[in-house]
Structure formats: C-alpha cells, structure tokens
Design a protein around this motif. Structure first.
Motif, PDB file in Angstrom:
ATOM      1  N   ALA A 164       0.829  -1.204   0.000  1.00 30.03           N
ATOM      2  CA  ALA A 164       0.000   0.000   0.000  1.00 30.03           C
ATOM      3  C   ALA A 164       0.861   1.251   0.000  1.00 30.03           C
ATOM      4  O   ALA A 164       0.587   2.205  -0.742  1.00 30.03           O
ATOM      5  N   ASP A 165       1.932   1.247   0.796  1.00 28.85           N
ATOM      6  CA  ASP A 165       2.833   2.401   0.830  1.00 28.85           C
ATOM      7  C   ASP A 165       3.529   2.601  -0.506  1.00 28.85           C
ATOM      8  O   ASP A 165       3.719   3.727  -0.960  1.00 28.85           O
ATOM      9  N   PHE A 166       3.932   1.486  -1.146  1.00 26.59           N
ATOM     10  CA  PHE A 166       4.617   1.590  -2.432  1.00 26.59           C
ATOM     11  C   PHE A 166       3.694   2.162  -3.501  1.00 26.59           C
ATOM     12  O   PHE A 166       4.076   3.065  -4.243  1.00 26.59           O
ATOM     13  N   TYR A 167       2.470   1.657  -3.579  1.00 27.28           N
ATOM     14  CA  TYR A 167       1.570   2.074  -4.650  1.00 27.28           C
ATOM     15  C   TYR A 167       0.910   3.424  -4.392  1.00 27.28           C
ATOM     16  O   TYR A 167       0.286   3.970  -5.288  1.00 27.28           O
ATOM     17  N   LYS A 168       1.048   3.983  -3.178  1.00 27.47           N
ATOM     18  CA  LYS A 168       0.556   5.330  -2.931  1.00 27.47           C
ATOM     19  C   LYS A 168       1.316   6.349  -3.772  1.00 27.47           C
ATOM     20  O   LYS A 168       0.750   7.327  -4.236  1.00 27.47           O
ATOM     21  N   GLN A 169       2.620   6.128  -3.953  1.00 24.76           N
ATOM     22  CA  GLN A 169       3.432   7.092  -4.670  1.00 24.76           C
ATOM     23  C   GLN A 169       3.994   6.543  -5.985  1.00 24.76           C
ATOM     24  O   GLN A 169       4.881   7.138  -6.566  1.00 24.76           O
ATOM     25  N   TYR A 170       3.476   5.430  -6.455  1.00 26.95           N
ATOM     26  CA  TYR A 170       3.971   4.819  -7.683  1.00 26.95           C
ATOM     27  C   TYR A 170       3.312   5.468  -8.891  1.00 26.95           C
ATOM     28  O   TYR A 170       2.099   5.612  -8.955  1.00 26.95           O
ATOM     29  N   ASP A 171       4.137   5.859  -9.857  1.00 25.62           N
ATOM     30  CA  ASP A 171       3.637   6.454 -11.093  1.00 25.62           C
ATOM     31  C   ASP A 171       4.003   5.515 -12.237  1.00 25.62           C
ATOM     32  O   ASP A 171       5.162   5.434 -12.644  1.00 25.62           O
ATOM     33  N   ALA A 172       3.024   4.799 -12.766  1.00 26.44           N
ATOM     34  CA  ALA A 172       3.279   3.799 -13.801  1.00 26.44           C
ATOM     35  C   ALA A 172       3.761   4.440 -15.093  1.00 26.44           C
ATOM     36  O   ALA A 172       4.628   3.887 -15.784  1.00 26.44           O
ATOM     37  N   LYS A 221       5.483   7.234 -15.464  1.00 25.67           N
ATOM     38  CA  LYS A 221       6.875   7.655 -15.270  1.00 25.67           C
ATOM     39  C   LYS A 221       7.810   6.441 -15.355  1.00 25.67           C
ATOM     40  O   LYS A 221       8.875   6.507 -15.969  1.00 25.67           O
ATOM     41  N   GLU A 222       7.413   5.350 -14.744  1.00 24.52           N
ATOM     42  CA  GLU A 222       8.210   4.120 -14.784  1.00 24.52           C
ATOM     43  C   GLU A 222       8.309   3.584 -16.215  1.00 24.52           C
ATOM     44  O   GLU A 222       9.375   3.152 -16.664  1.00 24.52           O
ATOM     45  N   PHE A 223       7.200   3.602 -16.954  1.00 25.83           N
ATOM     46  CA  PHE A 223       7.201   3.152 -18.338  1.00 25.83           C
ATOM     47  C   PHE A 223       8.142   4.009 -19.178  1.00 25.83           C
ATOM     48  O   PHE A 223       8.927   3.489 -19.961  1.00 25.83           O
ATOM     49  N   ASN A 224       8.071   5.325 -19.016  1.00 26.18           N
ATOM     50  CA  ASN A 224       8.940   6.211 -19.789  1.00 26.18           C
ATOM     51  C   ASN A 224      10.410   5.987 -19.459  1.00 26.18           C
ATOM     52  O   ASN A 224      11.261   6.012 -20.352  1.00 26.18           O
ATOM     53  N   ALA A 225      10.727   5.728 -18.209  1.00 28.89           N
ATOM     54  CA  ALA A 225      12.111   5.451 -17.826  1.00 28.89           C
ATOM     55  C   ALA A 225      12.605   4.158 -18.462  1.00 28.89           C
ATOM     56  O   ALA A 225      13.734   4.093 -18.968  1.00 28.89           O
ATOM     57  N   MET A 226      11.762   3.138 -18.486  1.00 31.14           N
ATOM     58  CA  MET A 226      12.161   1.866 -19.109  1.00 31.14           C
ATOM     59  C   MET A 226      12.264   2.022 -20.623  1.00 31.14           C
ATOM     60  O   MET A 226      13.146   1.438 -21.253  1.00 31.14           O
ATOM     61  N   ARG A 227      11.358   2.816 -21.206  1.00 32.87           N
ATOM     62  CA  ARG A 227      11.408   3.043 -22.648  1.00 32.87           C
ATOM     63  C   ARG A 227      12.692   3.762 -23.024  1.00 32.87           C
ATOM     64  O   ARG A 227      13.363   3.392 -23.982  1.00 32.87           O
TER      65      ARG A 227
END
Length: 76
Positions: free
Chosen positions: A47-55, A57-63
């Motif tokens: 719950a703490d992780f997904y409160k501040q997780y931006d999918a 942003k993560e996708f763009n970083a991996m791309r």
C-alpha cells in the motif's frame, strides 16, 4: 507383582481426545501469528509503495533505457 495389561481397545480415541484440541489450538495460534507478523506488514508495504507509484513515469524510464523492443525511445 505382575505388570498391568496394556489398554488396547479405544486407545486411539482416548489419545485423540487429548491431542486433537491441542493440535487445533496450536495451528490456530500459528495462523494468527503468521497473519500479523507476515501478511499484514506485507500488505502495508504494498500500500505504501503504490501510494506514490507512477506507472507512466516508470514506463517512460524503461522506454528511454531501451528495455522494450517494440517501443521506440521518444528521441527517435
């Protein structure tokens, strides 16, 4: 002086009447302990992780890192 004859009939039932409630009680306590020492902290961590997780942003970083073969980096 002779030894007492061993009780053969009903021995299993007599031992189960004693040991079965103990086994159920200990297994219940183990399940409660597992719930509050393992699963509850794990659920809170997710719950703490997904409160501040931006999918996105993560996708763009991996791309940008070239992880995906079918998606081009935005610079190309």
């Amino acid at each position: 002086m002779s030894l007492q004859k061993p009780m053969m009939r009903g021995l299993l039932a007599k031992r189960l009447r004693f040991h079965l409630p103990i086994a159920f009680g200990l297994s219940f306590l183990a399940a409660i302990a597992f719930k509050y020492t393992v699963t509850e902290p794990r659920k809170q961590a997710y719950a703490d992780f997904y409160k501040q997780y931006d999918a996105v942003k993560e996708f763009n970083a991996m791309r940008e890192a070239g992880v995906f073969e079918s998606v081009r980096p935005s610079g190309e």
